[in-house]
Design a protein around this motif. Structure first.
Motif, PDB file in Angstrom:
ATOM      1  N   GLU A  13       4.316  11.811  -3.643  1.00  0.00           N
ATOM      2  CA  GLU A  13       5.388  11.070  -4.325  1.00  0.00           C
ATOM      3  C   GLU A  13       5.796   9.840  -3.522  1.00  0.00           C
ATOM      4  OE1 GLU A  13       8.401  14.037  -4.895  1.00  0.00           O
ATOM      5  OE2 GLU A  13       7.441  14.863  -6.712  1.00  0.00           O
ATOM      6  N   ALA A  14       5.870  10.013  -2.188  1.00  0.00           N
ATOM      7  CA  ALA A  14       6.242   8.886  -1.320  1.00  0.00           C
ATOM      8  C   ALA A  14       5.166   7.800  -1.335  1.00  0.00           C
ATOM      9  CB  ALA A  14       6.485   9.381   0.104  1.00  0.00           C
ATOM     10  N   LEU A  15       3.898   8.205  -1.371  1.00  0.00           N
ATOM     11  CA  LEU A  15       2.798   7.223  -1.440  1.00  0.00           C
ATOM     12  C   LEU A  15       2.863   6.414  -2.728  1.00  0.00           C
ATOM     13  CD1 LEU A  15      -0.205   9.292  -0.033  1.00  0.00           C
ATOM     14  CD2 LEU A  15       0.646   7.147   0.921  1.00  0.00           C
ATOM     15  N   GLU A  16       3.199   7.092  -3.822  1.00  0.00           N
ATOM     16  CA  GLU A  16       3.297   6.406  -5.120  1.00  0.00           C
ATOM     17  C   GLU A  16       4.423   5.384  -5.149  1.00  0.00           C
ATOM     18  OE1 GLU A  16       3.671   9.410  -8.117  1.00  0.00           O
ATOM     19  OE2 GLU A  16       1.714  10.301  -7.656  1.00  0.00           O
ATOM     20  N   GLN A  17       5.436   5.606  -4.333  1.00  0.00           N
ATOM     21  CA  GLN A  17       6.617   4.736  -4.335  1.00  0.00           C
ATOM     22  C   GLN A  17       6.513   3.571  -3.345  1.00  0.00           C
ATOM     23  OE1 GLN A  17       9.868   7.484  -3.674  1.00  0.00           O
ATOM     24  NE2 GLN A  17       9.353   8.653  -5.518  1.00  0.00           N
ATOM     25  N   LEU A  18       5.423   3.513  -2.584  1.00  0.00           N
ATOM     26  CA  LEU A  18       5.286   2.417  -1.618  1.00  0.00           C
ATOM     27  C   LEU A  18       5.249   1.074  -2.350  1.00  0.00           C
ATOM     28  CD1 LEU A  18       2.597   3.832   0.853  1.00  0.00           C
ATOM     29  CD2 LEU A  18       4.999   3.365   1.381  1.00  0.00           C
ATOM     30  N   PRO A  19       5.985   0.085  -1.857  1.00  0.00           N
ATOM     31  CA  PRO A  19       5.996  -1.222  -2.532  1.00  0.00           C
ATOM     32  C   PRO A  19       4.755  -2.051  -2.188  1.00  0.00           C
ATOM     33  CG  PRO A  19       7.421  -1.275  -0.603  1.00  0.00           C
ATOM     34  CD  PRO A  19       6.893   0.128  -0.702  1.00  0.00           C
ATOM     35  N   TYR A  20       4.280  -2.797  -3.153  1.00  0.00           N
ATOM     36  CA  TYR A  20       3.172  -3.748  -2.935  1.00  0.00           C
ATOM     37  C   TYR A  20       3.636  -5.094  -3.481  1.00  0.00           C
ATOM     38  CZ  TYR A  20       0.307   0.332  -1.909  1.00  0.00           C
ATOM     39  OH  TYR A  20      -0.201   1.495  -1.350  1.00  0.00           O
ATOM     40  N   ASP A  21       4.575  -5.706  -2.767  1.00  0.00           N
ATOM     41  CA  ASP A  21       5.201  -6.922  -3.293  1.00  0.00           C
ATOM     42  C   ASP A  21       4.806  -8.190  -2.528  1.00  0.00           C
ATOM     43  OD1 ASP A  21       6.507  -6.127  -1.011  1.00  0.00           O
ATOM     44  OD2 ASP A  21       8.451  -5.774  -1.980  1.00  0.00           O
ATOM     45  N   ARG A  22       3.863  -8.062  -1.606  1.00  0.00           N
ATOM     46  CA  ARG A  22       3.379  -9.258  -0.907  1.00  0.00           C
ATOM     47  C   ARG A  22       2.240  -9.894  -1.701  1.00  0.00           C
ATOM     48  NH1 ARG A  22       5.084  -9.800   4.502  1.00  0.00           N
ATOM     49  NH2 ARG A  22       3.309 -11.191   4.845  1.00  0.00           N
ATOM     50  N   LYS A  23       1.960 -11.145  -1.404  1.00  0.00           N
ATOM     51  CA  LYS A  23       0.897 -11.889  -2.075  1.00  0.00           C
ATOM     52  C   LYS A  23      -0.221 -12.199  -1.076  1.00  0.00           C
ATOM     53  CE  LYS A  23       3.418 -12.343  -5.826  1.00  0.00           C
ATOM     54  NZ  LYS A  23       3.426 -11.215  -6.724  1.00  0.00           N
ATOM     55  N   PRO A  24      -1.450 -12.365  -1.529  1.00  0.00           N
ATOM     56  CA  PRO A  24      -1.898 -12.229  -2.915  1.00  0.00           C
ATOM     57  C   PRO A  24      -2.076 -10.760  -3.310  1.00  0.00           C
ATOM     58  CG  PRO A  24      -3.754 -12.790  -1.511  1.00  0.00           C
ATOM     59  CD  PRO A  24      -2.530 -12.812  -0.630  1.00  0.00           C
ATOM     60  N   ALA A  25      -1.788 -10.464  -4.553  1.00  0.00           N
ATOM     61  CA  ALA A  25      -1.888  -9.088  -5.052  1.00  0.00           C
ATOM     62  C   ALA A  25      -3.306  -8.539  -4.896  1.00  0.00           C
ATOM     63  CB  ALA A  25      -1.468  -9.046  -6.518  1.00  0.00           C
ATOM     64  N   SER A  26      -4.311  -9.429  -4.951  1.00  0.00           N
ATOM     65  CA  SER A  26      -5.711  -9.002  -4.855  1.00  0.00           C
ATOM     66  C   SER A  26      -6.049  -8.380  -3.496  1.00  0.00           C
ATOM     67  CB  SER A  26      -6.643 -10.188  -5.120  1.00  0.00           C
ATOM     68  OG  SER A  26      -6.318 -11.264  -4.250  1.00  0.00           O
ATOM     69  N   LEU A  27      -5.265  -8.710  -2.458  1.00  0.00           N
ATOM     70  CA  LEU A  27      -5.472  -8.123  -1.137  1.00  0.00           C
ATOM     71  C   LEU A  27      -4.968  -6.683  -1.102  1.00  0.00           C
ATOM     72  CD1 LEU A  27      -6.254  -8.498   1.902  1.00  0.00           C
ATOM     73  CD2 LEU A  27      -3.904  -9.267   2.278  1.00  0.00           C
ATOM     74  N   TYR A  28      -3.910  -6.426  -1.877  1.00  0.00           N
ATOM     75  CA  TYR A  28      -3.234  -5.124  -1.821  1.00  0.00           C
ATOM     76  C   TYR A  28      -3.712  -4.138  -2.881  1.00  0.00           C
ATOM     77  CZ  TYR A  28      -0.383  -7.463   1.576  1.00  0.00           C
ATOM     78  OH  TYR A  28       0.012  -8.143   2.715  1.00  0.00           O
ATOM     79  N   GLU A  29      -4.356  -4.642  -3.917  1.00  0.00           N
ATOM     80  CA  GLU A  29      -4.821  -3.759  -4.982  1.00  0.00           C
ATOM     81  C   GLU A  29      -5.822  -2.710  -4.463  1.00  0.00           C
ATOM     82  OE1 GLU A  29      -4.813  -1.799  -8.333  1.00  0.00           O
ATOM     83  OE2 GLU A  29      -3.417  -3.427  -7.869  1.00  0.00           O
ATOM     84  N   PRO A  30      -6.802  -3.077  -3.627  1.00  0.00           N
ATOM     85  CA  PRO A  30      -7.707  -2.052  -3.091  1.00  0.00           C
ATOM     86  C   PRO A  30      -6.977  -1.007  -2.236  1.00  0.00           C
ATOM     87  CG  PRO A  30      -8.664  -4.227  -2.816  1.00  0.00           C
ATOM     88  CD  PRO A  30      -7.242  -4.426  -3.242  1.00  0.00           C
ATOM     89  N   ILE A  31      -5.908  -1.422  -1.553  1.00  0.00           N
ATOM     90  CA  ILE A  31      -5.136  -0.481  -0.728  1.00  0.00           C
ATOM     91  C   ILE A  31      -4.443   0.536  -1.624  1.00  0.00           C
ATOM     92  CG2 ILE A  31      -3.241  -0.240   0.922  1.00  0.00           C
ATOM     93  CD1 ILE A  31      -3.892  -3.112   1.868  1.00  0.00           C
ATOM     94  N   ARG A  32      -3.799   0.045  -2.678  1.00  0.00           N
ATOM     95  CA  ARG A  32      -3.151   0.938  -3.646  1.00  0.00           C
ATOM     96  C   ARG A  32      -4.184   1.902  -4.240  1.00  0.00           C
ATOM     97  NH1 ARG A  32       1.330  -0.192  -7.257  1.00  0.00           N
ATOM     98  NH2 ARG A  32       1.105  -2.420  -6.883  1.00  0.00           N
ATOM     99  N   TYR A  33      -5.370   1.358  -4.543  1.00  0.00           N
ATOM    100  CA  TYR A  33      -6.458   2.156  -5.119  1.00  0.00           C
ATOM    101  C   TYR A  33      -6.873   3.280  -4.166  1.00  0.00           C
ATOM    102  CZ  TYR A  33     -11.347   3.148  -6.495  1.00  0.00           C
ATOM    103  OH  TYR A  33     -12.523   3.754  -6.830  1.00  0.00           O
ATOM    104  N   VAL A  34      -7.129   2.926  -2.910  1.00  0.00           N
ATOM    105  CA  VAL A  34      -7.580   3.905  -1.906  1.00  0.00           C
ATOM    106  C   VAL A  34      -6.545   5.024  -1.734  1.00  0.00           C
ATOM    107  CG1 VAL A  34      -7.969   4.225   0.576  1.00  0.00           C
ATOM    108  CG2 VAL A  34      -9.109   2.381  -0.625  1.00  0.00           C
ATOM    109  N   LEU A  35      -5.293   4.646  -1.629  1.00  0.00           N
ATOM    110  CA  LEU A  35      -4.241   5.639  -1.381  1.00  0.00           C
ATOM    111  C   LEU A  35      -3.897   6.457  -2.625  1.00  0.00           C
ATOM    112  CD1 LEU A  35      -1.882   3.620   0.991  1.00  0.00           C
ATOM    113  CD2 LEU A  35      -3.395   5.513   1.607  1.00  0.00           C
ATOM    114  N   SER A  36      -4.438   6.047  -3.788  1.00  0.00           N
ATOM    115  CA  SER A  36      -4.179   6.800  -5.024  1.00  0.00           C
ATOM    116  C   SER A  36      -5.277   7.818  -5.332  1.00  0.00           C
ATOM    117  CB  SER A  36      -4.046   5.839  -6.212  1.00  0.00           C
ATOM    118  OG  SER A  36      -5.332   5.315  -6.554  1.00  0.00           O
ATOM    119  N   LEU A  37      -6.330   7.826  -4.505  1.00  0.00           N
ATOM    120  CA  LEU A  37      -7.488   8.684  -4.807  1.00  0.00           C
ATOM    121  C   LEU A  37      -7.261  10.151  -4.449  1.00  0.00           C
ATOM    122  CD1 LEU A  37     -10.517   6.432  -3.755  1.00  0.00           C
ATOM    123  CD2 LEU A  37      -9.501   6.757  -6.020  1.00  0.00           C
ATOM    124  N   GLY A  38      -6.113  10.461  -3.891  1.00  0.00           N
ATOM    125  CA  GLY A  38      -5.802  11.857  -3.588  1.00  0.00           C
ATOM    126  C   GLY A  38      -6.398  12.283  -2.264  1.00  0.00           C
ATOM    127  N   GLY A  39      -6.782  13.545  -2.186  1.00  0.00           N
ATOM    128  CA  GLY A  39      -7.229  14.110  -0.920  1.00  0.00           C
ATOM    129  C   GLY A  39      -6.255  15.190  -0.481  1.00  0.00           C
TER     130      GLY A  39
END
Length: 324
Positions: A13-39
């Motif tokens: 739940e805490a991982l889902e709530q992490l903010p990704y508000d810095r730019k460019p969004a394209s740098l942070y999208e893969p990070i959000r993706y990786v951390l959303s893959l579970g495990g």
């Protein structure tokens, strides 16, 4: 005391709530993706469980736990680039979904995020926590380098291999429980003992991985078994097979190791048969059990009640019984 599944839910739940508000969004999208893959989120859960031995508010150190999970996933992202791996947890790896440059840049940014999250702890604990994390980060890089060098060697000893997996895998589990203990205000002796517990459990965990890659159920393991065999990966299994084989067995084993072209299924079957003949499975299981028992001895030295240690002890036991 929190149960592991409760802490896992809190971490996700805490991982889902992490903010990704810095730019460019394209740098942070893969990070959000990786951390959303579970495990399994073993490292943050272990940190929270260690803290929970002394304190009843593990959510207080959630950001440090997320920092460790961010760091762990950063190492996986770069590992995937180095190994040219296509899949991670049943999904495309970042360098396949995007490209290698993106994976490297986003990985570097994850490393900065990990340090930032670890650093956001209480000021009086910061220096000690940061030192443990920094040394661990050095050691993981060293372990990774040893692993790379072992690829071109056929004379790797069991001792060298154990040291490599200690650095590459187990120190991060040890770091997790030690930081949890430090943030809870544990004594130096207790923090050191729980570190050694995490270190030995980490060794057993990696040996279990070696074992499952050969003897696991592919449906449960989540990938085809025999990957280590086909790639000639220097594992506890292969190293001991080479060192303990008789002349005829070694000749057959080296023939498979040196083969440039081969039928995958045939190689996995042949090498597994050799492992069975030499008794490698039992040897690996004995080493796992020995590491696990040493870990429990160190946990027993931690000066909190057995009742409070019971959940952490049960979690370690469940790690030894995993099938994936």
């Amino acid at each position: 005391m929190y149960k592991p599944e409760e802490l896992l839910k809190m971490v996700n739940e805490a991982l889902e709530q992490l903010p990704y508000d810095r730019k460019p969004a394209s740098l942070y999208e893969p990070i959000r993706y990786v951390l959303s893959l579970g495990g399994k989120r073993i490292r943050p859960v272990l940190m929270l469980m260690a803290y929970n031995l002394w304190k009843d508010d593990p959510e207080r150190i959630m950001m440090q736990a997320l920092g460790l999970e961010t760091y762990h996933n950063f190492t996986l992202l770069h590992d995937d680039v180095m190994d040219n791996a296509d899949m991670r947890r049943g999904h495309e790896t970042v360098h396949k979904k995007w490209n290698a440059n993106q994976a490297i840049l986003s990985g570097d940014t994850m490393l900065l995020q990990a340090f930032e999250r670890i650093e956001s702890c209480e000021a009086d604990k910061l220096q000690e926590v940061f030192k443990v994390f920094l040394v661990t980060a050095y050691e993981i890089g060293e372990g990774q380098q040893f692993d790379v060098e072992f690829e071109t060697r056929n004379d790797v000893t069991e001792e060298e291999y154990i040291e490599m997996i200690r650095l590459k895998t187990s120190v991060l589990l040890a770091c997790a429980v030690k930081i949890g203990a430090i943030l809870a205000g544990a004594s130096k002796e207790d923090a050191d003992s729980i570190y050694k517990f995490g270190e030995q459990i980490g060794l057993a965990f990696q040996l279990q991985d070696d074992l499952l890659d050969v003897y696991g159920d592919p449906k449960v393991f989540g990938k085809n078994i025999g990957g280590d065999i086909t790639s000639n990966k220097k594992t506890y299994m292969l190293i001991n097979a080479v060192n303990r084989a008789n002349a005829q067995q070694r000749e057959e084993l080296m023939r498979w190791i040196d083969a440039k072209t081969f039928d995958r299924e045939e190689k996995v079957k042949a090498v597994t048969r050799l492992y069975d003949e030499i008794g490698i499975r039992q040897l690996c299981e004995q080493k796992m059990e020995a590491c696990y028992e040493i870990g429990l001895e160190h946990l027993a030295k931690v000066s909190v009640s057995d009742e409070r240690k019971a959940i952490l002890k049960a979690y370690a036991a469940s790690m030894m019984k995993r099938q994936s």
